[in-house]
Design a protein around this motif. Structure first.
Motif, PDB file in Angstrom:
ATOM      1  N   THR A 133       0.866  -1.177   0.000  1.00 31.68           N
ATOM      2  CA  THR A 133       0.000   0.000   0.000  1.00 31.68           C
ATOM      3  C   THR A 133       0.901   1.225   0.000  1.00 31.68           C
ATOM      4  OG1 THR A 133      -0.084   0.130   2.417  1.00 31.68           O
ATOM      5  CG2 THR A 133      -1.793  -1.184   1.332  1.00 31.68           C
ATOM      6  N   LEU A 134       0.334   2.361  -0.371  1.00 27.00           N
ATOM      7  CA  LEU A 134       1.120   3.599  -0.392  1.00 27.00           C
ATOM      8  C   LEU A 134       1.005   4.276   0.968  1.00 27.00           C
ATOM      9  CD1 LEU A 134       0.252   4.881  -3.973  1.00 27.00           C
ATOM     10  CD2 LEU A 134       2.197   3.476  -3.230  1.00 27.00           C
ATOM     11  N   TRP A 135       1.709   3.726   1.952  1.00 28.55           N
ATOM     12  CA  TRP A 135       1.640   4.219   3.321  1.00 28.55           C
ATOM     13  C   TRP A 135       2.346   5.576   3.443  1.00 28.55           C
ATOM     14  CZ3 TRP A 135       6.799   4.155   4.775  1.00 28.55           C
ATOM     15  CH2 TRP A 135       7.615   3.190   4.188  1.00 28.55           C
ATOM     16  N   ASP A 136       1.963   6.316   4.448  1.00 27.59           N
ATOM     17  CA  ASP A 136       2.521   7.658   4.639  1.00 27.59           C
ATOM     18  C   ASP A 136       4.037   7.602   4.744  1.00 27.59           C
ATOM     19  OD1 ASP A 136       0.007   8.734   4.633  1.00 27.59           O
ATOM     20  OD2 ASP A 136      -0.139   8.973   6.813  1.00 27.59           O
ATOM     21  N   GLY A 137       4.700   8.338   3.893  1.00 27.86           N
ATOM     22  CA  GLY A 137       6.145   8.452   3.957  1.00 27.86           C
ATOM     23  C   GLY A 137       6.918   7.469   3.102  1.00 27.86           C
ATOM     24  N   TRP A 138       6.219   6.580   2.382  1.00 28.00           N
ATOM     25  CA  TRP A 138       6.925   5.550   1.612  1.00 28.00           C
ATOM     26  C   TRP A 138       7.888   6.152   0.594  1.00 28.00           C
ATOM     27  CZ3 TRP A 138       6.842   5.100  -3.643  1.00 28.00           C
ATOM     28  CH2 TRP A 138       5.863   5.825  -4.315  1.00 28.00           C
ATOM     29  N   PHE A 139       7.459   7.211  -0.080  1.00 29.98           N
ATOM     30  CA  PHE A 139       8.277   7.800  -1.147  1.00 29.98           C
ATOM     31  C   PHE A 139       9.539   8.446  -0.581  1.00 29.98           C
ATOM     32  CE2 PHE A 139       8.992  11.223  -4.409  1.00 29.98           C
ATOM     33  CZ  PHE A 139       9.327  10.364  -5.453  1.00 29.98           C
ATOM     34  N   ASP A 140       9.389   9.152   0.519  1.00 30.45           N
ATOM     35  CA  ASP A 140      10.552   9.766   1.165  1.00 30.45           C
ATOM     36  C   ASP A 140      11.521   8.708   1.669  1.00 30.45           C
ATOM     37  OD1 ASP A 140       9.586  12.311   0.670  1.00 30.45           O
ATOM     38  OD2 ASP A 140       8.555  12.461   2.610  1.00 30.45           O
ATOM     39  N   ILE A 141      10.979   7.599   2.198  1.00 33.89           N
ATOM     40  CA  ILE A 141      11.836   6.511   2.669  1.00 33.89           C
ATOM     41  C   ILE A 141      12.620   5.906   1.499  1.00 33.89           C
ATOM     42  CG2 ILE A 141      11.794   4.130   3.536  1.00 33.89           C
ATOM     43  CD1 ILE A 141      11.515   6.040   5.795  1.00 33.89           C
ATOM     44  N   ALA A 142      11.949   5.678   0.383  1.00 34.27           N
ATOM     45  CA  ALA A 142      12.630   5.100  -0.779  1.00 34.27           C
ATOM     46  C   ALA A 142      13.770   5.994  -1.236  1.00 34.27           C
ATOM     47  CB  ALA A 142      11.632   4.882  -1.914  1.00 34.27           C
ATOM     48  N   ARG A 143      13.547   7.306  -1.235  1.00 34.55           N
ATOM     49  CA  ARG A 143      14.614   8.222  -1.647  1.00 34.55           C
ATOM     50  C   ARG A 143      15.724   8.289  -0.598  1.00 34.55           C
ATOM     51  NH1 ARG A 143      11.769  13.652  -3.751  1.00 34.55           N
ATOM     52  NH2 ARG A 143      10.718  13.445  -1.730  1.00 34.55           N
ATOM     53  N   ALA A 144      15.353   8.284   0.678  1.00 36.14           N
ATOM     54  CA  ALA A 144      16.363   8.357   1.737  1.00 36.14           C
ATOM     55  C   ALA A 144      17.268   7.128   1.737  1.00 36.14           C
ATOM     56  CB  ALA A 144      15.686   8.507   3.098  1.00 36.14           C
ATOM     57  N   LEU A 145      16.718   5.989   1.323  1.00 35.73           N
ATOM     58  CA  LEU A 145      17.496   4.756   1.262  1.00 35.73           C
ATOM     59  C   LEU A 145      18.215   4.594  -0.074  1.00 35.73           C
ATOM     60  CD1 LEU A 145      14.923   2.391   2.996  1.00 35.73           C
ATOM     61  CD2 LEU A 145      17.152   3.060   3.909  1.00 35.73           C
ATOM     62  N   HIS A 146      18.154   5.633  -0.910  1.00 39.00           N
ATOM     63  CA  HIS A 146      18.808   5.636  -2.219  1.00 39.00           C
ATOM     64  C   HIS A 146      18.389   4.426  -3.045  1.00 39.00           C
ATOM     65  CE1 HIS A 146      21.224   9.003  -0.844  1.00 39.00           C
ATOM     66  NE2 HIS A 146      21.573   8.293   0.224  1.00 39.00           N
ATOM     67  N   CYS A 147      17.094   4.152  -3.021  1.00 41.58           N
ATOM     68  CA  CYS A 147      16.577   3.022  -3.787  1.00 41.58           C
ATOM     69  C   CYS A 147      16.638   3.310  -5.281  1.00 41.58           C
ATOM     70  CB  CYS A 147      15.137   2.716  -3.375  1.00 41.58           C
ATOM     71  SG  CYS A 147      14.986   2.003  -1.715  1.00 41.58           S
ATOM     72  N   VAL A 148      16.890   2.273  -6.047  1.00 38.92           N
ATOM     73  CA  VAL A 148      16.874   2.393  -7.499  1.00 38.92           C
ATOM     74  C   VAL A 148      15.531   1.959  -8.060  1.00 38.92           C
ATOM     75  CG1 VAL A 148      19.363   2.028  -7.653  1.00 38.92           C
ATOM     76  CG2 VAL A 148      17.811   0.065  -7.903  1.00 38.92           C
ATOM     77  N   ALA A 149      14.681   1.364  -7.212  1.00 39.33           N
ATOM     78  CA  ALA A 149      13.400   0.849  -7.690  1.00 39.33           C
ATOM     79  C   ALA A 149      12.372   0.848  -6.573  1.00 39.33           C
ATOM     80  CB  ALA A 149      13.550  -0.564  -8.242  1.00 39.33           C
ATOM     81  N   VAL A 150      11.113   0.943  -6.979  1.00 41.38           N
ATOM     82  CA  VAL A 150       9.973   0.683  -6.113  1.00 41.38           C
ATOM     83  C   VAL A 150       9.277  -0.548  -6.683  1.00 41.38           C
ATOM     84  CG1 VAL A 150       7.734   1.516  -5.304  1.00 41.38           C
ATOM     85  CG2 VAL A 150       9.688   3.090  -5.438  1.00 41.38           C
ATOM     86  N   VAL A 151       9.084  -1.545  -5.835  1.00 45.05           N
ATOM     87  CA  VAL A 151       8.442  -2.797  -6.251  1.00 45.05           C
ATOM     88  C   VAL A 151       7.071  -2.828  -5.583  1.00 45.05           C
ATOM     89  CG1 VAL A 151       8.690  -5.286  -6.467  1.00 45.05           C
ATOM     90  CG2 VAL A 151      10.739  -3.845  -6.275  1.00 45.05           C
ATOM     91  N   ALA A 152       6.022  -2.614  -6.363  1.00 47.21           N
ATOM     92  CA  ALA A 152       4.702  -2.385  -5.797  1.00 47.21           C
ATOM     93  C   ALA A 152       3.714  -3.477  -6.197  1.00 47.21           C
ATOM     94  CB  ALA A 152       4.159  -1.026  -6.253  1.00 47.21           C
ATOM     95  N   ASN A 153       2.732  -3.657  -5.331  1.00 47.28           N
ATOM     96  CA  ASN A 153       1.560  -4.435  -5.704  1.00 47.28           C
ATOM     97  C   ASN A 153       1.053  -3.900  -7.042  1.00 47.28           C
ATOM     98  OD1 ASN A 153      -1.180  -5.320  -5.975  1.00 47.28           O
ATOM     99  ND2 ASN A 153      -1.273  -5.675  -3.779  1.00 47.28           N
ATOM    100  N   GLN A 154       0.859  -4.792  -7.993  1.00 48.74           N
ATOM    101  CA  GLN A 154       0.548  -4.378  -9.364  1.00 48.74           C
ATOM    102  C   GLN A 154      -0.636  -3.421  -9.465  1.00 48.74           C
ATOM    103  OE1 GLN A 154      -1.402  -7.357 -11.834  1.00 48.74           O
ATOM    104  NE2 GLN A 154      -1.373  -8.788 -10.116  1.00 48.74           N
ATOM    105  N   VAL A 155      -1.610  -3.532  -8.559  1.00 45.29           N
ATOM    106  CA  VAL A 155      -2.813  -2.710  -8.681  1.00 45.29           C
ATOM    107  C   VAL A 155      -2.540  -1.246  -8.349  1.00 45.29           C
ATOM    108  CG1 VAL A 155      -4.288  -4.680  -8.151  1.00 45.29           C
ATOM    109  CG2 VAL A 155      -3.624  -3.125  -6.308  1.00 45.29           C
ATOM    110  N   LEU A 156      -1.410  -0.944  -7.725  1.00 37.85           N
ATOM    111  CA  LEU A 156      -1.114   0.431  -7.328  1.00 37.85           C
ATOM    112  C   LEU A 156      -0.657   1.302  -8.486  1.00 37.85           C
ATOM    113  CD1 LEU A 156       0.842  -0.187  -3.990  1.00 37.85           C
ATOM    114  CD2 LEU A 156      -1.587   0.379  -4.268  1.00 37.85           C
ATOM    115  N   TRP A 157      -0.111   0.686  -9.525  1.00 35.56           N
ATOM    116  CA  TRP A 157       0.466   1.495 -10.587  1.00 35.56           C
ATOM    117  C   TRP A 157      -0.593   2.159 -11.454  1.00 35.56           C
ATOM    118  CZ3 TRP A 157       5.117   2.763  -9.658  1.00 35.56           C
ATOM    119  CH2 TRP A 157       6.038   1.872  -9.112  1.00 35.56           C
ATOM    120  N   ASP A 158      -0.441   3.466 -11.640  1.00 34.02           N
ATOM    121  CA  ASP A 158      -1.206   4.217 -12.622  1.00 34.02           C
ATOM    122  C   ASP A 158      -0.254   5.247 -13.229  1.00 34.02           C
ATOM    123  OD1 ASP A 158      -0.986   6.278 -10.726  1.00 34.02           O
ATOM    124  OD2 ASP A 158      -3.060   6.094 -10.060  1.00 34.02           O
TER     125      ASP A 158
END
Length: 253
Positions: free
Chosen positions: A181-206
């Motif tokens: 799920t797109l929980w509060d702060g997920w995007f900031d966490i991904a950037r803070a961890l220097h992630c190269v990818a977000v791997v999401a439940n397929q239904v979330l993508w638009d």
């Protein structure tokens, strides 16, 4: 219509678009070498697996916290030493053809992947309470196993603490945040961890979410995609990776 076979997801991204879930999805006992061999036999060049720690610090492959579903034992897998785990039957639950198949270590799988020029997405799947320690151990081992060996594995986890541990132990290895799920702060966490990818439940993508993630320089991967309509939708959205059980349905390259 079967989804078009597409290889890598564009320049600068070394991984193929199609990734075999837990080796060969449901066609063989998940996370065993039998499953990875079967996935490779279907032409897949990249696999997803789940990694956790034994009580004595061996990184082995298993999805669940407990042994009950995928072995002939019960209890918490991470509370057993590897000498005990290595004796378990991790294939009989799936079918008689795979009875006696043992649990695999990450080192076992690394040898298979390196010998066969296969790539790997290692999901760090810690026993509760061992999140950071598991991330450190998985990343440290992966860095040693793949040292000088070409394209490194992609390390992913639902647990930011595990990715934090991985980043501290092996900062050069690529990381991805898993989200159901797109929980509060997920995007900031991904950037803070220097992630190269977000791997999401397929239904979330638009369109908007793909633009947001791509705009931050990260790739968009989806799990677990098992029907043609969903795969076509994700390809049309220009996502970068599709994790599937259906190695028998989707052409991998």
């Amino acid at each position: 219509m079967r989804p078009q076979a597409i290889g890598t997801a564009g320049p600068g991204w070394p991984y193929p678009r199609w990734i075999a879930h837990r080796g060969a999805g449901k066609l063989a006992p998940e996370n065993t070498l039998a499953a990875f061999r079967l996935g490779a036999a279907h032409g897949y060049r990249m696999f997803e697996c789940d990694a956790k720690l034994s009580a004595d610090g061996v990184v082995f492959l298993m999805h669940d916290t407990t042994l009950d579903r995928t072995t002939n034992a019960s209890g918490v897998g991470g509370e057993r030493p590897w000498a005990e785990l290595a004796q378990l039957d991790a294939g009989g639950w799936h079918s008689r053809a795979h009875a006696g198949e043992p649990l695999a270590t990450l080192e076992n799988l690394a040898r298979f992947c390196l010998a066969n020029a296969c790539l790997l997405n290692i999901e760090i799947k810690p026993t509760p309470g061992a999140e950071q320690r598991t991330g450190e151990a998985v990343a440290g081992l992966a860095a040693r196993l793949w040292a000088g060996a070409g394209i490194p594995p992609l390390l992913t986890s639902f647990r930011p603490e595990s990715l934090q541990g991985a980043m501290q132990a092996a900062p050069a290895l690529p990381r991805g945040l898993l989200v159901d799920t797109l929980w509060d702060g997920w995007f900031d966490i991904a950037r803070a961890l220097h992630c190269v990818a977000v791997v999401a439940n397929q239904v979330l993508w638009d369109d908007a979410l793909v633009r947001q993630v791509h705009g931050a320089g990260m790739r968009c991967l989806s799990y677990t995609v098992n029907d043609e309509w969903s795969a076509q939708r994700l390809l049309a959205l220009d996502t970068d990776g599709i994790i599937t059980d259906r190695v028998d349905l989707f052409p991998p390259a």
